[in-house]
Design a protein around this motif. Structure first.
Motif, PDB file in Angstrom:
ATOM      1  N   VAL A 138       0.859  -1.181   0.000  1.00 38.05           N
ATOM      2  CA  VAL A 138       0.000   0.000   0.000  1.00 38.05           C
ATOM      3  C   VAL A 138       0.894   1.230   0.000  1.00 38.05           C
ATOM      4  O   VAL A 138       1.914   1.260   0.691  1.00 38.05           O
ATOM      5  CB  VAL A 138      -0.915   0.009   1.252  1.00 38.05           C
ATOM      6  N   GLU A 139       0.500   2.236  -0.757  1.00 38.02           N
ATOM      7  CA  GLU A 139       1.250   3.493  -0.791  1.00 38.02           C
ATOM      8  C   GLU A 139       1.092   4.227   0.549  1.00 38.02           C
ATOM      9  O   GLU A 139       0.133   4.009   1.279  1.00 38.02           O
ATOM     10  CB  GLU A 139       0.748   4.385  -1.930  1.00 38.02           C
ATOM     11  N   ALA A 140       2.029   5.126   0.836  1.00 41.37           N
ATOM     12  CA  ALA A 140       2.044   5.831   2.121  1.00 41.37           C
ATOM     13  C   ALA A 140       0.794   6.689   2.382  1.00 41.37           C
ATOM     14  O   ALA A 140       0.259   6.651   3.498  1.00 41.37           O
ATOM     15  CB  ALA A 140       3.310   6.676   2.243  1.00 41.37           C
ATOM     16  N   PRO A 141       0.292   7.473   1.414  1.00 45.57           N
ATOM     17  CA  PRO A 141      -0.869   8.330   1.730  1.00 45.57           C
ATOM     18  C   PRO A 141      -2.116   7.568   2.218  1.00 45.57           C
ATOM     19  O   PRO A 141      -2.675   7.926   3.253  1.00 45.57           O
ATOM     20  CB  PRO A 141      -1.123   9.100   0.434  1.00 45.57           C
ATOM     21  N   PRO A 142      -2.547   6.492   1.514  1.00 45.48           N
ATOM     22  CA  PRO A 142      -3.710   5.782   2.051  1.00 45.48           C
ATOM     23  C   PRO A 142      -3.415   5.082   3.381  1.00 45.48           C
ATOM     24  O   PRO A 142      -4.297   4.984   4.247  1.00 45.48           O
ATOM     25  CB  PRO A 142      -4.089   4.777   0.964  1.00 45.48           C
ATOM     26  N   MET A 143      -2.184   4.633   3.570  1.00 47.57           N
ATOM     27  CA  MET A 143      -1.828   4.009   4.848  1.00 47.57           C
ATOM     28  C   MET A 143      -1.913   5.039   5.967  1.00 47.57           C
ATOM     29  O   MET A 143      -2.424   4.747   7.056  1.00 47.57           O
ATOM     30  CB  MET A 143      -0.423   3.395   4.788  1.00 47.57           C
ATOM     31  N   THR A 144      -1.426   6.247   5.701  1.00 48.67           N
ATOM     32  CA  THR A 144      -1.503   7.322   6.694  1.00 48.67           C
ATOM     33  C   THR A 144      -2.951   7.585   7.078  1.00 48.67           C
ATOM     34  O   THR A 144      -3.271   7.716   8.262  1.00 48.67           O
ATOM     35  CB  THR A 144      -0.844   8.611   6.150  1.00 48.67           C
ATOM     36  N   ARG A 145      -3.842   7.644   6.088  1.00 52.97           N
ATOM     37  CA  ARG A 145      -5.263   7.885   6.377  1.00 52.97           C
ATOM     38  C   ARG A 145      -5.857   6.759   7.223  1.00 52.97           C
ATOM     39  O   ARG A 145      -6.609   7.007   8.173  1.00 52.97           O
ATOM     40  CB  ARG A 145      -6.054   8.062   5.079  1.00 52.97           C
ATOM     41  N   ASN A 146      -5.509   5.514   6.884  1.00 50.50           N
ATOM     42  CA  ASN A 146      -6.025   4.382   7.652  1.00 50.50           C
ATOM     43  C   ASN A 146      -5.511   4.400   9.088  1.00 50.50           C
ATOM     44  O   ASN A 146      -6.271   4.163  10.034  1.00 50.50           O
ATOM     45  CB  ASN A 146      -5.672   3.056   6.980  1.00 50.50           C
ATOM     46  N   ILE A 147      -4.246   4.691   9.254  1.00 47.96           N
ATOM     47  CA  ILE A 147      -3.669   4.747  10.607  1.00 47.96           C
ATOM     48  C   ILE A 147      -4.304   5.887  11.405  1.00 47.96           C
ATOM     49  O   ILE A 147      -4.668   5.708  12.572  1.00 47.96           O
ATOM     50  CB  ILE A 147      -2.133   4.862  10.547  1.00 47.96           C
ATOM     51  N   GLN A 148      -4.468   7.053  10.778  1.00 54.34           N
ATOM     52  CA  GLN A 148      -5.095   8.181  11.474  1.00 54.34           C
ATOM     53  C   GLN A 148      -6.510   7.839  11.922  1.00 54.34           C
ATOM     54  O   GLN A 148      -6.916   8.174  13.040  1.00 54.34           O
ATOM     55  CB  GLN A 148      -5.105   9.423  10.581  1.00 54.34           C
ATOM     56  N   LYS A 149      -7.266   7.159  11.065  1.00 61.32           N
ATOM     57  CA  LYS A 149      -8.629   6.753  11.419  1.00 61.32           C
ATOM     58  C   LYS A 149      -8.602   5.751  12.579  1.00 61.32           C
ATOM     59  O   LYS A 149      -9.407   5.846  13.515  1.00 61.32           O
ATOM     60  CB  LYS A 149      -9.328   6.148  10.196  1.00 61.32           C
ATOM     61  N   LEU A 150      -7.678   4.801  12.540  1.00 60.69           N
ATOM     62  CA  LEU A 150      -7.569   3.806  13.612  1.00 60.69           C
ATOM     63  C   LEU A 150      -7.123   4.449  14.930  1.00 60.69           C
ATOM     64  O   LEU A 150      -7.556   4.022  16.001  1.00 60.69           O
ATOM     65  CB  LEU A 150      -6.627   2.676  13.197  1.00 60.69           C
ATOM     66  N   VAL A 151      -6.279   5.471  14.848  1.00 61.01           N
ATOM     67  CA  VAL A 151      -5.888   6.222  16.046  1.00 61.01           C
ATOM     68  C   VAL A 151      -7.120   6.919  16.619  1.00 61.01           C
ATOM     69  O   VAL A 151      -7.391   6.860  17.820  1.00 61.01           O
ATOM     70  CB  VAL A 151      -4.764   7.241  15.735  1.00 61.01           C
ATOM     71  N   LYS A 152      -7.887   7.565  15.743  1.00 63.95           N
ATOM     72  CA  LYS A 152      -9.098   8.275  16.162  1.00 63.95           C
ATOM     73  C   LYS A 152     -10.105   7.321  16.815  1.00 63.95           C
ATOM     74  O   LYS A 152     -10.778   7.688  17.791  1.00 63.95           O
ATOM     75  CB  LYS A 152      -9.729   8.972  14.951  1.00 63.95           C
ATOM     76  N   LEU A 153     -10.199   6.097  16.301  1.00 69.39           N
ATOM     77  CA  LEU A 153     -11.106   5.096  16.865  1.00 69.39           C
ATOM     78  C   LEU A 153     -10.558   4.486  18.161  1.00 69.39           C
ATOM     79  O   LEU A 153     -11.263   3.753  18.850  1.00 69.39           O
ATOM     80  CB  LEU A 153     -11.370   3.986  15.843  1.00 69.39           C
ATOM     81  N   GLY A 154      -9.286   4.760  18.431  1.00 73.31           N
ATOM     82  CA  GLY A 154      -8.661   4.242  19.648  1.00 73.31           C
ATOM     83  C   GLY A 154      -8.123   2.830  19.519  1.00 73.31           C
ATOM     84  O   GLY A 154      -7.872   2.163  20.522  1.00 73.31           O
ATOM     85  N   TYR A 155      -7.902   2.352  18.287  1.00 73.58           N
ATOM     86  CA  TYR A 155      -7.456   0.978  18.059  1.00 73.58           C
ATOM     87  C   TYR A 155      -5.950   0.833  17.874  1.00 73.58           C
ATOM     88  O   TYR A 155      -5.413  -0.250  18.047  1.00 73.58           O
ATOM     89  CB  TYR A 155      -8.178   0.373  16.860  1.00 73.58           C
ATOM     90  N   VAL A 156      -5.272   1.911  17.458  1.00 74.68           N
ATOM     91  CA  VAL A 156      -3.808   1.868  17.363  1.00 74.68           C
ATOM     92  C   VAL A 156      -3.244   3.149  17.962  1.00 74.68           C
ATOM     93  O   VAL A 156      -3.944   4.146  18.099  1.00 74.68           O
ATOM     94  CB  VAL A 156      -3.279   1.700  15.904  1.00 74.68           C
TER      95      VAL A 156
END
Length: 139
Positions: A59-77
């Motif tokens: 996966v390219e960095a930009p979509p990975m960054t978005r996924n990680i940010q969303k998971l941080v916001k959800l409190g999962y990572v």
């Protein structure tokens, strides 16, 4: 007789259908397949950098960054500063570890349903063919 084009088209269509099923399965949990991939890899491989996640999941960095940010916001990572100040380690939170069995069970049930008409021998053959093909393409 099929051509390379029709084979790739069939694989692409299958991939899209599988993604659709994963997204539908995870929707009650507020997750998408791309986020599940990150959670699954972190659960099975442990803490990784974003770069390592990108490489492993192709996966390219930009979509990975978005996924990680969303998971941080959800409190999962959470992102933890590594020994190298330029990298952050991505790890599952206690909340994710508590919820993970529910997500995994939903995915297991989906997998069983999708494979119920395919004998184990055929599943093993497809797995080995796809794994071999993946390794050739990746290298």
């Amino acid at each position: 007789m099929q051509t390379g084009h029709t084979l790739f088209h069939a694989v692409h269509q299958l991939s899209r259908q599988l993604t659709k099923h994963v997204n539908e399965t995870l929707e009650p949990f507020g997750l998408f397949g791309a986020q599940w991939s990150v959670l699954f890899v972190l659960k099975t491989k442990g803490t990784l950098t974003q770069s390592e996640l990108c490489d492993y999941l192709t996966v390219e960095a930009p979509p990975m960054t978005r996924n990680i940010q969303k998971l941080v916001k959800l409190g999962y990572v959470r992102q933890v500063q590594g020994t190298d100040k330029r990298t952050k380690q991505i790890e599952l939170t206690k909340k994710a570890l508590t919820e993970y069995p529910k997500w995994e069970q939903a995915i297991i049930e989906m997998n069983k349903k999708l494979l119920e008409n395919y004998p184990t021998e055929l599943q093993n053959q497809v797995y080995h063919l796809l794994n071999h093909w993946f390794c050739q393409i990746k290298n």
